[in-house]
Design an enzyme around this catalytic site. Structure first.
Site, short mmCIF file in Angstrom:
data_model
loop_
_atom_site.label_atom_id
_atom_site.label_comp_id
_atom_site.label_asym_id
_atom_site.label_seq_id
_atom_site.Cartn_x
_atom_site.Cartn_y
_atom_site.Cartn_z
N SER A 139 0.86 -1.20 0.00
CA SER A 139 0.00 0.00 0.00
C SER A 139 0.89 1.23 0.00
CB SER A 139 -0.86 -0.02 1.27
OG SER A 139 -1.51 1.23 1.47
N TYR A 152 -3.61 -0.98 10.02
CA TYR A 152 -3.40 -1.13 8.58
C TYR A 152 -2.01 -0.65 8.19
CZ TYR A 152 -4.59 -0.96 3.56
OH TYR A 152 -4.62 -1.14 2.19
P1 NAP Z 1 -11.71 -5.20 -1.51
O1 NAP Z 1 -12.52 -5.04 -2.74
O2 NAP Z 1 -12.29 -4.86 -0.19
O3 NAP Z 1 -11.09 -6.66 -1.49
C1 NAP Z 1 -10.45 -7.21 -0.36
C2 NAP Z 1 -10.35 -8.71 -0.58
O4 NAP Z 1 -9.74 -9.31 0.56
C3 NAP Z 1 -11.73 -9.33 -0.76
O5 NAP Z 1 -11.66 -10.38 -1.65
C4 NAP Z 1 -12.00 -9.83 0.65
O6 NAP Z 1 -12.95 -10.87 0.72
C5 NAP Z 1 -10.60 -10.36 1.00
N1 NAP Z 1 -10.52 -10.63 2.43
C6 NAP Z 1 -10.72 -9.78 3.46
N2 NAP Z 1 -10.63 -10.46 4.63
C7 NAP Z 1 -10.40 -11.76 4.32
C8 NAP Z 1 -10.23 -12.95 5.08
N3 NAP Z 1 -10.32 -12.96 6.41
N4 NAP Z 1 -9.98 -14.10 4.42
C9 NAP Z 1 -9.92 -14.13 3.08
N5 NAP Z 1 -10.08 -13.05 2.30
C10 NAP Z 1 -10.32 -11.88 2.92
O7 NAP Z 1 -10.45 -4.27 -1.62
P2 NAP Z 1 -9.26 -4.15 -2.69
O8 NAP Z 1 -9.04 -2.71 -2.86
O9 NAP Z 1 -9.48 -5.01 -3.89
O10 NAP Z 1 -8.07 -4.72 -1.80
C11 NAP Z 1 -7.19 -5.73 -2.21
C12 NAP Z 1 -5.82 -5.51 -1.59
O11 NAP Z 1 -5.29 -4.27 -2.07
C13 NAP Z 1 -5.85 -5.37 -0.06
O12 NAP Z 1 -4.70 -5.99 0.48
C14 NAP Z 1 -5.77 -3.88 0.16
O13 NAP Z 1 -5.23 -3.54 1.41
C15 NAP Z 1 -4.87 -3.48 -0.98
N6 NAP Z 1 -4.91 -2.06 -1.35
C16 NAP Z 1 -6.01 -1.49 -1.94
C17 NAP Z 1 -5.97 -0.16 -2.31
C18 NAP Z 1 -7.13 0.54 -2.97
O14 NAP Z 1 -7.03 1.75 -3.24
N7 NAP Z 1 -8.21 -0.11 -3.29
C19 NAP Z 1 -4.82 0.60 -2.07
C20 NAP Z 1 -3.73 -0.01 -1.48
C21 NAP Z 1 -3.78 -1.35 -1.13
P3 NAP Z 1 -14.49 -10.49 1.07
O15 NAP Z 1 -15.10 -9.98 -0.20
O16 NAP Z 1 -15.05 -11.79 1.54
O17 NAP Z 1 -14.45 -9.44 2.15
#
Ligand code: NAP
Length: 247
Positions: A139, A152
């Protein structure tokens, strides 16, 4: 041979039912990998989309709130790519932050990242499935402090550290270990920010490219890091942020 090809490779992506994880699964499958879409919510839509475009994928139930949940999933299965994408977030003032909100985020975003990588590497080395690649999703908060997201930020700084130590230990064994640090990407994770006109405008103004990222922007970078084209890249945390950190 196409150095970006993932033909013949088996990959597991955590949190692949939505957002960045889905785009990563699609990008890997697009380069020919057979992709296991693992998570606590079934990734049926991701698998259907991959199959519809001629790729190979299946779902796996995996709840990483138990950081050891993946301990037995790799053995004898021929995986040579792991993407630690699953992540969660809890917001609260540092003065009030609870142990429950600390542990919930550290378990999924950091502890599970390490122990899933450990299980993957043990299996890949035991069965000779090298070269192999681990990519974890870091991140901007692997570099910056943020606000009201103590666990986080701690976890994502930890992902950068774990990436480097594993890269050091596994370089000579044929496993590269890297991380990708997304900027502001349009997913469920950032829905509240996108919906807040003031925050959204302030964010956009600071992004040199002048747009939010799309999940596909991350998928392409991850696919590259898993491919032979990136064979000399290890221990890197690559920001994919439209220029945010350069500013
Ligand atoms: P998201 O749409 O909220 O996706 C998060 C994913 O992680 C979902 O598939 C969620 O499953 C899964 N997850 C959460 N808790 C879990 C658990 N206990 N066991 C298994 N899976 C779990 O968000 P995203 O933006 O795509 O995030 C993906 C990654 O990118 C994360 O690591 C996040 O920190 C990182 N990130 C995102 C951004 C951004 O701007 N979007 C920026 C920096 C980093 P469920 O659907 O079941 O909750």
């Amino acid at each position: 041979m196409n150095p970006f090809s993932l033909e013949g490779r088996r990959a597991l992506v955590t949190g692949a039912n939505t957002g960045i994880g889905r785009a990563i699964a699609q990008a890997l499958a697009g380069q020919g990998a057979q992709v296991t879409c693992a998570g606590r919510t079934p990734a049926d839509e991701t698998v259907a989309a991959i199959r519809a475009s001629g790729g190979a994928a299946e779902t796996m139930s995996l709840d990483l709130s138990d950081p050891m949940a993946a301990r037995d999933v790799f053995e004898g299965q021929g995986y040579s790519i792991l993407v630690n994408n699953a992540g969660t977030i809890r917001r609260g003032d540092a003065l009030d932050f609870t142990q429950a909100d600390w542990d919930a985020v550290m378990d999924v975003n950091l502890k599970a990242v390490f122990f899933t990588a450990q299980a993957f590497a043990r299996a890949a080395l035991a069965s000779g499935h090298t070269p192999a690649a681990v990519v974890s999703i870091a991140s901007l908060l692997s570099f910056q402090g943020g606000i009201r997201v103590a666990s986080y930020t701690a976890a994502k700084h930890g992902v950068a550290g774990v990436t480097k130590i594993l890269a050091n230990e596994w370089a000579e064994k044929g496993i590269t270990v890297n991380a990708v640090a997304p900027g502001y990407i349009k997913t469920n994770n950032t829905a509240a920010l996108q919906a807040d006109p003031e925050r959204s405008r302030a964010i956009l103004e600071r992004i040199p490219m002048g747009r939010w990222g799309q999940p596909e922007d991350i998928g392409g970078t991850v696919a590259f890091l898993c491919s032979p084209a990136a064979r000399y890249v290890t221990g890197a945390v690559i920001n994919v942020d439209g220029g945010w950190l350069a500013r």
